[in-house]
Write an enzyme that holds these catalytic residues in place. Structure first.
Site, PDB file in Angstrom:
ATOM      1  N   ASP A  61      98.500  26.126  45.892  1.00 24.70           N
ATOM      2  CA  ASP A  61      97.480  25.079  45.858  1.00 24.70           C
ATOM      3  C   ASP A  61      97.958  24.036  44.856  1.00 24.70           C
ATOM      4  O   ASP A  61      98.024  24.309  43.647  1.00 24.70           O
ATOM      5  CB  ASP A  61      96.133  25.673  45.423  1.00 24.70           C
ATOM      6  CG  ASP A  61      95.027  24.626  45.396  1.00 24.70           C
ATOM      7  OD1 ASP A  61      95.328  23.414  45.476  1.00 24.70           O
ATOM      8  OD2 ASP A  61      93.850  25.022  45.285  1.00 24.70           O
ATOM      9  N   ASN A  88     105.059  17.961  50.582  1.00 25.51           N
ATOM     10  CA  ASN A  88     104.420  17.516  51.822  1.00 25.51           C
ATOM     11  C   ASN A  88     102.896  17.525  51.745  1.00 25.51           C
ATOM     12  O   ASN A  88     102.246  16.695  52.381  1.00 25.51           O
ATOM     13  CB  ASN A  88     104.890  18.421  52.982  1.00 25.51           C
ATOM     14  CG  ASN A  88     104.050  18.225  54.218  1.00 25.51           C
ATOM     15  OD1 ASN A  88     104.221  17.265  54.966  1.00 25.51           O
ATOM     16  ND2 ASN A  88     103.071  19.120  54.433  1.00 25.51           N
ATOM     17  N   PHE A  96      88.147   6.258  58.928  1.00 23.94           N
ATOM     18  CA  PHE A  96      89.182   5.502  59.622  1.00 23.94           C
ATOM     19  C   PHE A  96      88.837   4.034  59.831  1.00 23.94           C
ATOM     20  O   PHE A  96      89.545   3.318  60.513  1.00 23.94           O
ATOM     21  CB  PHE A  96      89.532   6.182  60.948  1.00 23.94           C
ATOM     22  CG  PHE A  96      90.443   7.360  60.718  1.00 23.94           C
ATOM     23  CD1 PHE A  96      91.814   7.184  60.635  1.00 23.94           C
ATOM     24  CD2 PHE A  96      89.921   8.627  60.524  1.00 23.94           C
ATOM     25  CE1 PHE A  96      92.658   8.257  60.383  1.00 23.94           C
ATOM     26  CE2 PHE A  96      90.759   9.702  60.276  1.00 23.94           C
ATOM     27  CZ  PHE A  96      92.125   9.521  60.205  1.00 23.94           C
ATOM     28  N   SER A 146     104.208   7.319  52.413  1.00 26.09           N
ATOM     29  CA  SER A 146     103.596   6.679  53.584  1.00 26.09           C
ATOM     30  C   SER A 146     103.803   5.177  53.510  1.00 26.09           C
ATOM     31  O   SER A 146     103.839   4.601  52.405  1.00 26.09           O
ATOM     32  CB  SER A 146     102.099   6.989  53.573  1.00 26.09           C
ATOM     33  OG  SER A 146     101.440   6.176  54.525  1.00 26.09           O
ATOM     34  N   ALA A 160      92.219   4.918  47.888  1.00 27.48           N
ATOM     35  CA  ALA A 160      92.654   6.102  47.126  1.00 27.48           C
ATOM     36  C   ALA A 160      94.007   6.577  47.656  1.00 27.48           C
ATOM     37  O   ALA A 160      94.942   6.847  46.890  1.00 27.48           O
ATOM     38  CB  ALA A 160      91.616   7.217  47.236  1.00 27.48           C
ATOM     39  N   TYR A 161      94.107   6.669  48.962  1.00 27.10           N
ATOM     40  CA  TYR A 161      95.345   7.149  49.593  1.00 27.10           C
ATOM     41  C   TYR A 161      96.508   6.200  49.303  1.00 27.10           C
ATOM     42  O   TYR A 161      97.586   6.615  48.890  1.00 27.10           O
ATOM     43  CB  TYR A 161      95.112   7.272  51.099  1.00 27.10           C
ATOM     44  CG  TYR A 161      96.273   7.867  51.861  1.00 27.10           C
ATOM     45  CD1 TYR A 161      96.557   9.231  51.795  1.00 27.10           C
ATOM     46  CD2 TYR A 161      97.089   7.064  52.662  1.00 27.10           C
ATOM     47  CE1 TYR A 161      97.620   9.780  52.504  1.00 27.10           C
ATOM     48  CE2 TYR A 161      98.145   7.610  53.386  1.00 27.10           C
ATOM     49  CZ  TYR A 161      98.409   8.969  53.302  1.00 27.10           C
ATOM     50  OH  TYR A 161      99.462   9.513  54.004  1.00 27.10           O
ATOM     51  N   THR A 196      98.653  14.536  63.895  1.00 29.55           N
ATOM     52  CA  THR A 196      98.259  15.746  63.154  1.00 29.55           C
ATOM     53  C   THR A 196      96.774  15.582  62.867  1.00 29.55           C
ATOM     54  O   THR A 196      96.169  14.564  63.245  1.00 29.55           O
ATOM     55  CB  THR A 196      99.001  15.828  61.800  1.00 29.55           C
ATOM     56  OG1 THR A 196      98.646  14.658  61.032  1.00 29.55           O
ATOM     57  CG2 THR A 196     100.504  15.876  61.962  1.00 29.55           C
TER      58      THR A 196
HETATM   59  P1  NAP Z   1      97.598  17.407  57.713  1.00 24.70           P
HETATM   60  O1  NAP Z   1      97.809  17.848  59.107  1.00 24.70           O
HETATM   61  O2  NAP Z   1      96.246  16.996  57.277  1.00 24.70           O
HETATM   62  O3  NAP Z   1      98.146  18.577  56.762  1.00 24.70           O
HETATM   63  C1  NAP Z   1      98.032  18.444  55.374  1.00 24.70           C
HETATM   64  C2  NAP Z   1      98.540  19.701  54.726  1.00 24.70           C
HETATM   65  O4  NAP Z   1      98.379  19.548  53.315  1.00 24.70           O
HETATM   66  C3  NAP Z   1      97.747  20.946  55.142  1.00 24.70           C
HETATM   67  O5  NAP Z   1      98.611  22.040  55.261  1.00 24.70           O
HETATM   68  C4  NAP Z   1      96.806  21.135  53.945  1.00 24.70           C
HETATM   69  O6  NAP Z   1      96.408  22.489  53.729  1.00 24.70           O
HETATM   70  C5  NAP Z   1      97.736  20.709  52.820  1.00 24.70           C
HETATM   71  N1  NAP Z   1      97.005  20.495  51.581  1.00 24.70           N
HETATM   72  C6  NAP Z   1      96.005  19.619  51.311  1.00 24.70           C
HETATM   73  N2  NAP Z   1      95.568  19.797  50.052  1.00 24.70           N
HETATM   74  C7  NAP Z   1      96.320  20.806  49.522  1.00 24.70           C
HETATM   75  C8  NAP Z   1      96.359  21.454  48.280  1.00 24.70           C
HETATM   76  N3  NAP Z   1      95.515  21.141  47.283  1.00 24.70           N
HETATM   77  N4  NAP Z   1      97.277  22.436  48.068  1.00 24.70           N
HETATM   78  C9  NAP Z   1      98.141  22.776  49.058  1.00 24.70           C
HETATM   79  N5  NAP Z   1      98.126  22.237  50.288  1.00 24.70           N
HETATM   80  C10 NAP Z   1      97.232  21.250  50.493  1.00 24.70           C
HETATM   81  O7  NAP Z   1      98.553  16.189  57.338  1.00 24.70           O
HETATM   82  P2  NAP Z   1      99.987  15.735  57.894  1.00 24.70           P
HETATM   83  O8  NAP Z   1      99.769  14.613  58.813  1.00 24.70           O
HETATM   84  O9  NAP Z   1     100.781  16.915  58.319  1.00 24.70           O
HETATM   85  O10 NAP Z   1     100.593  15.113  56.550  1.00 24.70           O
HETATM   86  C11 NAP Z   1     101.643  15.694  55.797  1.00 24.70           C
HETATM   87  C12 NAP Z   1     102.124  14.661  54.787  1.00 24.70           C
HETATM   88  O11 NAP Z   1     102.607  13.490  55.492  1.00 24.70           O
HETATM   89  C13 NAP Z   1     101.035  14.165  53.833  1.00 24.70           C
HETATM   90  O12 NAP Z   1     101.549  14.022  52.549  1.00 24.70           O
HETATM   91  C14 NAP Z   1     100.658  12.814  54.422  1.00 24.70           C
HETATM   92  O13 NAP Z   1     100.120  11.943  53.457  1.00 24.70           O
HETATM   93  C15 NAP Z   1     101.976  12.330  54.965  1.00 24.70           C
HETATM   94  N6  NAP Z   1     101.833  11.319  56.019  1.00 24.70           N
HETATM   95  C16 NAP Z   1     101.258  11.616  57.212  1.00 24.70           C
HETATM   96  C17 NAP Z   1     101.126  10.630  58.191  1.00 24.70           C
HETATM   97  C18 NAP Z   1     100.523  10.902  59.539  1.00 24.70           C
HETATM   98  O14 NAP Z   1     100.438   9.951  60.352  1.00 24.70           O
HETATM   99  N7  NAP Z   1     100.113  12.107  59.856  1.00 24.70           N
HETATM  100  C19 NAP Z   1     101.583   9.321  57.917  1.00 24.70           C
HETATM  101  C20 NAP Z   1     102.164   9.043  56.693  1.00 24.70           C
HETATM  102  C21 NAP Z   1     102.302  10.057  55.751  1.00 24.70           C
HETATM  103  P3  NAP Z   1      94.943  23.050  54.190  1.00 24.70           P
HETATM  104  O15 NAP Z   1      95.103  23.466  55.628  1.00 24.70           O
HETATM  105  O16 NAP Z   1      94.719  24.174  53.245  1.00 24.70           O
HETATM  106  O17 NAP Z   1      93.972  21.922  54.013  1.00 24.70           O
END
Ligand code: NAP
Length: 238
Positions: A61, A88, A96, A146, A160-161, A196
């Site tokens: 975590d 990650n 949104f 991002s 925030a993001y 995702t």
């Molecule tokens: P996602 O599907 O929402 O997955 C996020 C992951 O982060 C989940 O496994 C979640 O675990 C974990 N997480 C959140 N808080 C946590 C914590 N306190 N400790 C450990 N794990 C934690 O998001 P994603 O799209 O795969 O994004 C992955 C990364 O790519 C992020 O950093 C995001 O900002 C970046 N990103 C994504 C996009 C996009 O379009 N998807 C675009 C730009 C950047 P839980 O299941 O326990 O919540």
């Protein structure tokens, strides 16, 4: 004999993180799937079994400094080294539409939680792994940033993001500057808009494409870059 590289990926129980684990394992690295919930992490790892991939699973975590320390200790106990860290795990706790996430309305609670997850978590993990990487004389660190954090193209909404990812980019450059050129490389990357839970159903990219650049940066050769920001394996503006 070539040493098997050990790669820890945070937030790897779903989304881009799980795909990074899959691709790293396919490339022959020993992937360690960091998951806030151990049960969800084990379930995610089991979903890769049909491909013959068996990542290790460790509770992690990123909001909890003790969990970070214990995760690193477990990986060291299991494998005795950490060659790759992929920061990650991340949250986008905003709606949104710009109305849901305006800089004029965002609460400090939301800002702090987002920073703690997206920026401070990676900082704490970097502080834990760099001494290990220095001893090994090898390290690759990848920060999932991002385009939303790009100052060059900063827009309204998701304050925030956006701020947390701009700060993650700064963390990437500060760390690269302090490391200097050498065996440990750190880079930031944008995966694009990926399908995702975070990206939502309207996203344009499949997860395999979103993970690709992170995997490239995690396995950079000796003469690879450090302190850069990439999308699709090409440098992008900060
Ligand atoms: P996602 O599907 O929402 O997955 C996020 C992951 O982060 C989940 O496994 C979640 O675990 C974990 N997480 C959140 N808080 C946590 C914590 N306190 N400790 C450990 N794990 C934690 O998001 P994603 O799209 O795969 O994004 C992955 C990364 O790519 C992020 O950093 C995001 O900002 C970046 N990103 C994504 C996009 C996009 O379009 N998807 C675009 C730009 C950047 P839980 O299941 O326990 O919540």
């Amino acid at each position: 004999m070539t040493q098997t590289r050990i790669a820890l990926v945070s937030g790897a129980n779903r989304g881009i993180g799980l795909e990074i684990v899959r691709q790293l394992a396919r490339e022959g690295l020993m992937a360690v799937l960091g998951s806030r919930s151990l049960a969800k992490g084990k379930e995610a790892a089991a979903s890769l079994a049909s491909e013959g991939l068996e990542p290790a699973v460790v509770a992690l975590d990123v909001l909890d400094a003790e969990s970070i320390k214990s995760c690193i200790a477990q990986v060291m106990e299991l494998f005795g080294r950490i060659d790759v860290l992929v920061n990650n795990a991340g949250i986008l706790e905003e709606g949104f539409s710009p109305e849901d996430s305006s800089v004029f309305d965002v609460s400090t609670d939301r800002v702090m939680r987002t920073f703690e997850t997206n920026t401070v978590g990676p900082l704490l993990l970097i502080q834990q792994v760099v001494p290990i990487m220095r001893k090994q004389g090898y390290g690759r660190i990848v920060n999932l940033s991002s385009g939303a954090g790009q100052l060059a193209d900063m827009q309204g909404g998701f304050p925030a993001y956006r701020m947390s990812k701009t700060a993650l980019n700064a963390l990437t450059r500060i760390t690269a500057a302090e490391l200097g050129p050498g065996e440990i490389k750190i880079n930031a990357m944008c995966p694009g808009w990926v399908k995702t839970a975070m990206g939502g159903p309207g996203a344009t990219r499949p997860v395999d494409k979103g993970a690709e650049t992170a995997v490239w940066l995690a396995t950079l050769p000796e003469d690879g870059p450090s302190g850069g920001f990439f999308r699709d394996m090409k440098p992008i503006a900060w």
